[in-house]
Design a protein around this motif. Structure first.
Motif, PDB file in Angstrom:
ATOM      1  N   GLY A 161       0.795  -1.228   0.000  1.00 60.40           N
ATOM      2  CA  GLY A 161       0.000   0.000   0.000  1.00 60.40           C
ATOM      3  C   GLY A 161       0.820   1.266   0.000  1.00 60.40           C
ATOM      4  O   GLY A 161       0.300   2.343   0.313  1.00 60.40           O
ATOM      5  N   LYS A 162       2.086   1.177  -0.359  1.00 52.94           N
ATOM      6  CA  LYS A 162       2.983   2.327  -0.233  1.00 52.94           C
ATOM      7  C   LYS A 162       2.584   3.514  -1.109  1.00 52.94           C
ATOM      8  O   LYS A 162       2.918   4.660  -0.792  1.00 52.94           O
ATOM      9  N   ASP A 163       1.867   3.261  -2.188  1.00 52.06           N
ATOM     10  CA  ASP A 163       1.482   4.348  -3.091  1.00 52.06           C
ATOM     11  C   ASP A 163       0.016   4.748  -2.952  1.00 52.06           C
ATOM     12  O   ASP A 163      -0.518   5.484  -3.786  1.00 52.06           O
ATOM     13  N   VAL A 164      -0.661   4.243  -1.924  1.00 52.36           N
ATOM     14  CA  VAL A 164      -2.083   4.539  -1.719  1.00 52.36           C
ATOM     15  C   VAL A 164      -2.224   5.650  -0.678  1.00 52.36           C
ATOM     16  O   VAL A 164      -1.925   5.430   0.501  1.00 52.36           O
ATOM     17  N   PRO A 165      -2.681   6.839  -1.084  1.00 52.76           N
ATOM     18  CA  PRO A 165      -2.862   7.938  -0.115  1.00 52.76           C
ATOM     19  C   PRO A 165      -3.988   7.622   0.860  1.00 52.76           C
ATOM     20  O   PRO A 165      -4.860   6.789   0.598  1.00 52.76           O
ATOM     21  N   LYS A 166      -3.993   8.306   1.968  1.00 48.81           N
ATOM     22  CA  LYS A 166      -4.998   8.059   3.006  1.00 48.81           C
ATOM     23  C   LYS A 166      -6.395   8.530   2.600  1.00 48.81           C
ATOM     24  O   LYS A 166      -7.374   8.136   3.193  1.00 48.81           O
ATOM     25  N   ASN A 167      -6.504   9.435   1.629  1.00 47.64           N
ATOM     26  CA  ASN A 167      -7.831   9.956   1.271  1.00 47.64           C
ATOM     27  C   ASN A 167      -8.379   9.298   0.007  1.00 47.64           C
ATOM     28  O   ASN A 167      -9.269   9.823  -0.636  1.00 47.64           O
ATOM     29  N   ILE A 168      -7.858   8.137  -0.336  1.00 46.62           N
ATOM     30  CA  ILE A 168      -8.318   7.429  -1.528  1.00 46.62           C
ATOM     31  C   ILE A 168      -9.040   6.147  -1.118  1.00 46.62           C
ATOM     32  O   ILE A 168      -8.569   5.408  -0.256  1.00 46.62           O
ATOM     33  N   VAL A 169     -10.183   5.905  -1.721  1.00 40.80           N
ATOM     34  CA  VAL A 169     -10.909   4.647  -1.511  1.00 40.80           C
ATOM     35  C   VAL A 169     -10.823   3.845  -2.798  1.00 40.80           C
ATOM     36  O   VAL A 169     -11.267   4.309  -3.849  1.00 40.80           O
ATOM     37  N   ILE A 170     -10.237   2.691  -2.721  1.00 39.96           N
ATOM     38  CA  ILE A 170     -10.088   1.834  -3.903  1.00 39.96           C
ATOM     39  C   ILE A 170     -11.219   0.820  -3.932  1.00 39.96           C
ATOM     40  O   ILE A 170     -11.506   0.164  -2.930  1.00 39.96           O
ATOM     41  N   LYS A 171     -11.845   0.691  -5.056  1.00 37.39           N
ATOM     42  CA  LYS A 171     -12.928  -0.278  -5.190  1.00 37.39           C
ATOM     43  C   LYS A 171     -12.385  -1.706  -5.114  1.00 37.39           C
ATOM     44  O   LYS A 171     -11.296  -1.990  -5.582  1.00 37.39           O
ATOM     45  N   GLY A 172     -13.184  -2.567  -4.517  1.00 40.67           N
ATOM     46  CA  GLY A 172     -12.863  -3.989  -4.549  1.00 40.67           C
ATOM     47  C   GLY A 172     -11.876  -4.463  -3.510  1.00 40.67           C
ATOM     48  O   GLY A 172     -11.163  -5.441  -3.721  1.00 40.67           O
ATOM     49  N   MET A 173     -11.833  -3.797  -2.340  1.00 40.82           N
ATOM     50  CA  MET A 173     -10.866  -4.200  -1.325  1.00 40.82           C
ATOM     51  C   MET A 173     -11.308  -5.430  -0.539  1.00 40.82           C
ATOM     52  O   MET A 173     -10.502  -6.240  -0.126  1.00 40.82           O
ATOM     53  N   GLY A 174     -12.580  -5.565  -0.261  1.00 43.73           N
ATOM     54  CA  GLY A 174     -13.065  -6.761   0.427  1.00 43.73           C
ATOM     55  C   GLY A 174     -13.598  -7.735  -0.608  1.00 43.73           C
ATOM     56  O   GLY A 174     -12.900  -8.137  -1.534  1.00 43.73           O
ATOM     57  N   VAL A 175     -14.824  -8.136  -0.441  1.00 38.21           N
ATOM     58  CA  VAL A 175     -15.523  -8.895  -1.474  1.00 38.21           C
ATOM     59  C   VAL A 175     -16.865  -8.204  -1.717  1.00 38.21           C
ATOM     60  O   VAL A 175     -17.456  -7.662  -0.786  1.00 38.21           O
ATOM     61  N   PRO A 176     -17.338  -8.208  -2.953  1.00 37.82           N
ATOM     62  CA  PRO A 176     -18.624  -7.564  -3.230  1.00 37.82           C
ATOM     63  C   PRO A 176     -19.758  -8.262  -2.490  1.00 37.82           C
ATOM     64  O   PRO A 176     -19.701  -9.469  -2.225  1.00 37.82           O
ATOM     65  N   ILE A 177     -20.763  -7.491  -2.135  1.00 39.99           N
ATOM     66  CA  ILE A 177     -21.954  -8.067  -1.511  1.00 39.99           C
ATOM     67  C   ILE A 177     -22.902  -8.544  -2.608  1.00 39.99           C
ATOM     68  O   ILE A 177     -23.287  -7.779  -3.491  1.00 39.99           O
ATOM     69  N   VAL A 178     -23.238  -9.804  -2.571  1.00 42.11           N
ATOM     70  CA  VAL A 178     -24.191 -10.349  -3.533  1.00 42.11           C
ATOM     71  C   VAL A 178     -25.576  -9.807  -3.190  1.00 42.11           C
ATOM     72  O   VAL A 178     -25.946  -9.747  -2.010  1.00 42.11           O
TER      73      VAL A 178
END
Length: 329
Positions: A161-178
């Protein structure tokens, strides 16, 4: 009279200026708020391991990745370092070493931890979270937080995660809710799905396929003492259904899942009905109202049964905060 009128005019002009500047300040606050609101990104790519050649602590990071992928080799029943887990690997749930989108990806760990989580009711460190998974998903014991192995896993997660800023939300981090069903998930139907779609890898008995040297699993067990226990996040039906729909079989593409919504919920119900270790964590969910609607153990802040909290239908269970399946694993 003229003086009074002039004074009134000055007062009015002053008020107008105050209103104008007040509005400017309000706009600035609004703009600042917009600037720090979480952005959304869907183009994250794992850093290239070849770049580790010039990275400080490269060997520790590589060891951390190895521990995530082959946890049992080092920490399992025949572990070369210590015997504290059940033979599964962290990589069984965190796919591709925790780099797969929609497969419990690690990309945002460094940017979000320490993190408050409702399950523990407190701010958790990365080390706390790793041990939580070892005790629940790997049905084992805590790892010494001062150990080289803990330092290696933390180093790997931070490097990812070294290039991920604290104010960014990346899609698909957990698992999608069916999407939720209007009925309860069916264990019987799920058994048929398991037999047709899952048993060829995980075995008809669901106990997985061991490596020839028994140091770990080629295909992990889905129940039994060597699988996750009842307090693991994936024991919740929403987590399990989302994982199998968008990640199974292992080479499945999220854009073209092999299971329907109903099949995913039903097979999750079948798998999570089978016998597994019952483990207690008495300090879980200190605030009852924060429990996800598919958390299957009481007490609850509502009047619905454990049966319905486990299998649904979930559409009739009203979450006090947002009326949907909460995502706090």
């Amino acid at each position: 009279m003229i003086d009074i009128t002039f004074s009134r005019q000055l007062i009015i002009i002053g008020l107008l200026f105050l209103m104008a500047f007040s509005c400017i300040d309000c706009n600035n606050v609004a703009n600042d708020y917009k600037a720090i609101k979480p952005a959304t990104a869907s183009n994250w790519q794992a850093p290239d391991t070849n770049s580790l050649v010039s990275t400080p602590g490269a060997d520790l990071i590589r060891y951390g990745k190895e521990l995530i992928i082959n946890t049992a080799k080092y920490l399992g029943p025949k572990g070369t370092v210590v015997f504290i887990s059940n033979g599964m690997n962290c990589g069984n749930c965190h796919l591709d070493g925790g780099t797969r989108i929609n497969g419990n990806c690690f990309a945002m760990v460094a940017a979000t931890y320490p993190k408050f989580r409702n399950r523990s009711g407190k701010s958790e460190s990365i080390q706390f979270r790793i041990n939580d998974c070892l005790e629940r998903s790997l049905n084992g014991k805590k790892l010494d937080t001062s150990s080289k192995e803990m330092a290696a896993m933390v180093a790997y997660l931070k490097w990812l995660g070294k290039d991920v800023p604290k104010n960014i939300v990346i899609k698909g981090m957990g698992v999608p809710i069916v999407p939720l069903l209007s009925r309860a998930a069916s264990v019987e139907k799920g058994g048929h799905v398991f037999k047709l779609r899952c048993s060829s890898c995980h075995g008809a008995n669901g106990l997985g396929l061991l490596k020839p040297d028994s140091s770990g699993y080629i295909y992990p067990p889905l129940w039994g003492s060597h699988s996750y226990n009842v307090k693991a996040g994936i024991f919740r039906l929403s987590s399990s259904a989302g994982f199998v729909k968008y990640n199974m079989p292992y080479n499945a593409k999220p854009q073209a899942p092999s299971l329907t919504d109903e099949e995913a919920w039903d097979v999750a119900a079948f798998i999570n009905t089978q016998e597994r270790t019952f483990k207690t964590f008495p300090d879980d969910w200190p605030m009852l109202s924060s429990k996800p609607i598919d958390y299957p153990f009481g007490p609850f802040s509502d009047s619905f049964s454990e049966q319905q909290h486990k299998y649904g239908p979930f559409t009739s269970i009203k979450n006090p905060k947002n009326n949907k399946v909460a995502l706090d694993k």
